[in-house]
Every structure is written in C-alpha cells, then in structure tokens.
Scaffold this active site. Structure first.
Site, PDB file in Angstrom:
ATOM      1  N   ASP A  67       0.949  -1.110   0.230  1.00  0.00           N
ATOM      2  CA  ASP A  67      -0.105   0.043  -0.081  1.00  0.00           C
ATOM      3  C   ASP A  67       0.925   1.223  -0.057  1.00  0.00           C
ATOM      4  O   ASP A  67       2.135   1.072   0.187  1.00  0.00           O
ATOM      5  CB  ASP A  67      -1.083   0.089   1.265  1.00  0.00           C
ATOM      6  CG  ASP A  67      -0.459  -0.479   2.603  1.00  0.00           C
ATOM      7  OD1 ASP A  67       0.857  -0.446   2.520  1.00  0.00           O
ATOM      8  OD2 ASP A  67      -1.094  -0.991   3.345  1.00  0.00           O
ATOM      9  N   ASN A 136      -7.321  -2.068  14.424  1.00  0.00           N
ATOM     10  CA  ASN A 136      -8.915  -2.332  14.274  1.00  0.00           C
ATOM     11  C   ASN A 136      -9.140  -3.590  13.248  1.00  0.00           C
ATOM     12  O   ASN A 136     -10.177  -3.852  12.700  1.00  0.00           O
ATOM     13  CB  ASN A 136      -9.395  -1.011  13.409  1.00  0.00           C
ATOM     14  CG  ASN A 136      -8.693  -0.680  12.329  1.00  0.00           C
ATOM     15  OD1 ASN A 136      -7.648  -1.192  11.700  1.00  0.00           O
ATOM     16  ND2 ASN A 136      -9.313   0.258  11.577  1.00  0.00           N
ATOM     17  N   HIS A 138      -7.297  -4.083  10.466  1.00  0.00           N
ATOM     18  CA  HIS A 138      -7.150  -3.893   9.053  1.00  0.00           C
ATOM     19  C   HIS A 138      -6.033  -4.538   8.553  1.00  0.00           C
ATOM     20  O   HIS A 138      -5.163  -4.866   9.364  1.00  0.00           O
ATOM     21  CB  HIS A 138      -7.140  -2.559   8.793  1.00  0.00           C
ATOM     22  CG  HIS A 138      -5.874  -1.656   9.106  1.00  0.00           C
ATOM     23  ND1 HIS A 138      -5.882  -0.191   9.137  1.00  0.00           N
ATOM     24  CD2 HIS A 138      -4.488  -2.150   9.208  1.00  0.00           C
ATOM     25  CE1 HIS A 138      -4.509  -0.048   9.474  1.00  0.00           C
ATOM     26  NE2 HIS A 138      -3.744  -1.037   9.549  1.00  0.00           N
ATOM     27  N   GLU A 143      -9.832  -1.271   5.649  1.00  0.00           N
ATOM     28  CA  GLU A 143     -10.169  -1.120   6.953  1.00  0.00           C
ATOM     29  C   GLU A 143     -11.457  -1.666   7.208  1.00  0.00           C
ATOM     30  O   GLU A 143     -12.225  -2.475   6.203  1.00  0.00           O
ATOM     31  CB  GLU A 143     -10.688   0.655   6.693  1.00  0.00           C
ATOM     32  CG  GLU A 143      -9.514   1.390   6.563  1.00  0.00           C
ATOM     33  CD  GLU A 143      -8.402   1.565   7.745  1.00  0.00           C
ATOM     34  OE1 GLU A 143      -8.547   0.538   8.732  1.00  0.00           O
ATOM     35  OE2 GLU A 143      -7.924   2.835   8.068  1.00  0.00           O
TER      36      GLU A 143
HETATM   37  C1  F6R Z   1       1.392  -1.263   6.192  1.00  0.00           C
HETATM   38  C2  F6R Z   1       0.045  -1.728   6.356  1.00  0.00           C
HETATM   39  C3  F6R Z   1      -0.670  -1.820   7.661  1.00  0.00           C
HETATM   40  C4  F6R Z   1       0.304  -2.032   8.874  1.00  0.00           C
HETATM   41  C5  F6R Z   1      -0.526  -2.036  10.153  1.00  0.00           C
HETATM   42  C6  F6R Z   1       0.410  -2.196  11.325  1.00  0.00           C
HETATM   43  O1  F6R Z   1       1.980  -1.365   5.000  1.00  0.00           O
HETATM   44  O2  F6R Z   1      -0.396  -2.281   5.509  1.00  0.00           O
HETATM   45  O3  F6R Z   1      -1.772  -2.984   7.476  1.00  0.00           O
HETATM   46  O4  F6R Z   1       0.670  -3.409   8.826  1.00  0.00           O
HETATM   47  O5  F6R Z   1      -1.231  -0.773  10.158  1.00  0.00           O
HETATM   48  O6  F6R Z   1       1.111  -1.092  11.286  1.00  0.00           O
HETATM   49  P1  F6R Z   1       2.244  -1.063  12.524  1.00  0.00           P
HETATM   50  O7  F6R Z   1       3.126  -2.276  12.407  1.00  0.00           O
HETATM   51  O8  F6R Z   1       2.888   0.285  12.492  1.00  0.00           O
HETATM   52  O9  F6R Z   1       1.475  -1.206  14.007  1.00  0.00           O
END
Ligand code: F6R
Length: 244
Positions: A67, A136, A138, A143
């Site tokens: 992403d 959450n 995701h 989301e």
């Molecule tokens: C990042 C992504 C997100 C993160 C998730 C956890 O490329 O796609 O899904 O993996 O938000 O983020 P951290 O590791 O910062 O808690």
C-alpha cells in the site's frame, strides 16, 4: 491457519525473517509482497543482517509493496516508498526496478488499482505476502467494512488508523486516503504471513482467532486461505489461549 507463538518479540521476528529468507534462497526468482509499519521494522533489519550472506539470491527476486498513502511526494520521508528504500533497498543495494509501488500517480486517471493488479498478474502472482495488522483488524489499508473480494483501490483511512500513524506527519498533514491492495488481491498470494507484536494488537488477534469472514475485522478473511501463518509475540498473544 497455522499459529506460531514466539517466546519473545525477537523470536517472532526471527521466524518471519527465516520464512522470507528460506523462500528467496530456495526460489530466487520469488515474488514477495511487503508490508510496512513499525511491526515490520525489526524484520527488515534482521533480513538485512542475514541477507548480506545471501544477497545474490535477493538480486533475482521481485517485490510488490502492499500500500501507499495518496497525496505524498515519492520522496516524502513518511511515504512507504521511502520506508522500504531506507530499510531494505539501500542497505541491500537492491535496484528500485525490482520493486513495484502502488501507482499513486495514476489515482486521478482512475486506473491505478487496475494497473497494479495487472502488474501483479504479469509477475505471475505473489508467492509470499508479509502482513501486519491494525488495532482495528485492518490488513494493508483494508479498513473494517472492506469486502473479501476487494481489489487494489483507493481507500479512506479510518480515524483509528490516522491516530495510529499521525506521528509520522506534521499536525493536520496525515493523509486521508491510501492506495491499497484489496483483500481479494492479498488472498490470491500463495502464502500469507502475518506478524503481530505488542499489547496494542492483543484485542485484534483475539477477535481474529474467534471469528471468521467478519467484515468488521478484515484480518478474519485471511483464515480461509490454505497457507496462512500467524506469527505472534507473547504480548500480541496475551488475550488468547492456545490449546496444545
Ligand atoms: C502497512 C500496512 C498496515 C500495517 C498495520 C500495522 O503497509 O499495510 O496494515 O501493517 O497498520 O502497523 P504497525 O506495524 O505500524 O502497527
């Protein structure tokens, strides 16, 4: 689904690192999907440390980023492109041409998602997809409310996601949108590895283990994948009981 419980964060990180290295060493032309975020930072640090021995294998691999924020310059210090450049591309002296980035420059033309899907298809699909999880539930930036069939598209970030990531941006400068591979795109990968570390992920992990195909927690969709490995550290696993 296979669940691997590390005895420490370090051990959980080493499990994920070994999976990536084993895949690249045994199949040097592998296509690997990469996530960003805090969770993945020690994984990339460990890969860099170990991969210096196996660098020749990395030279043949190809990588897709999961992403990217919409509205940032390529070289913005908090873009995911900058993240992977500083954490993997530069330290391993890889070529940027070995990486595909969600084409945020095509967002205004409306063809960004389709274009990225086509690139993944032309590469023969993703062999191993690394994932983190949001508080959450995701995955990527899919989301809550995302559909299981969703493909690469523009997504609106939720207030929780913006809150969790705003430290990377100046006051009021956190992007509202991202271009993210969809859940359907992620499920097409041959192997999925999700790493969750830290207490902040414990509720989401408990929810994932107790629910199936629940759009309010997109990570539950991963459980229908035949090769899905969930790797946890003790804090992320602190609200679940695993029967041995
Ligand atoms: C990042 C992504 C997100 C993160 C998730 C956890 O490329 O796609 O899904 O993996 O938000 O983020 P951290 O590791 O910062 O808690």
């Amino acid at each position: 689904m296979r669940v691997i419980l590390g005895q420490s964060t370090k051990e959980a990180v080493e499990v994920v690192t070994s999976m990536v290295l084993e895949r690249i060493i045994s199949h040097p032309t592998s296509v690997i999907g990469l996530a960003t975020g805090k969770t993945m930072e020690p994984v990339y640090a460990e890969i860099v440390k170990d991969a210096l021995k196996a660098k020749t294998f990395f030279d043949k691999a190809f990588f897709f980023m999961l992403d990217e924020y919409v509205g940032l310059k390529d070289d913005h210090p908090s873009s995911f492109k900058t993240y992977i450049k500083t954490k993997l591309i530069d330290p391993l002296k890889l070529h940027e041409s070995q990486f595909a980035f969600p084409p945020v420059h095509l967002v205004s033309s409306g063809s960004a998602g389709e274009h990225y899907e086509q690139l993944i298809k032309e590469a023969g699909g993703i062999d191993l997809q690394l994932l983190g999880i949001g508080i959450n539930g995701h995955i990527g930036f899919n989301e809550p409310g995302s559909l299981k069939e969703s493909r690469t598209r523009i997504v609106e970030l939720t207030p929780e996601t913006k809150e969790a990531n705003k430290r990377h941006f100046g006051e009021g400068l956190m992007p509202d949108k991202a271009l993210s591979m969809g859940i359907g795109s992620i499920l097409d990968a041959k192997h999925l590895v999700l790493l969750a570390t830290g207490k902040s992920k414990a509720d989401a992990i408990k929810y994932v283990l107790n629910h199936h195909d629940d759009p309010s927690c997109p990570a539950t969709f991963l459980k229908s994948h035949p090769y899905f490995t969930l790797v946890l550290d003790p804090d992320a696993a602190s609200k679940i009981s695993l029967k041995i």
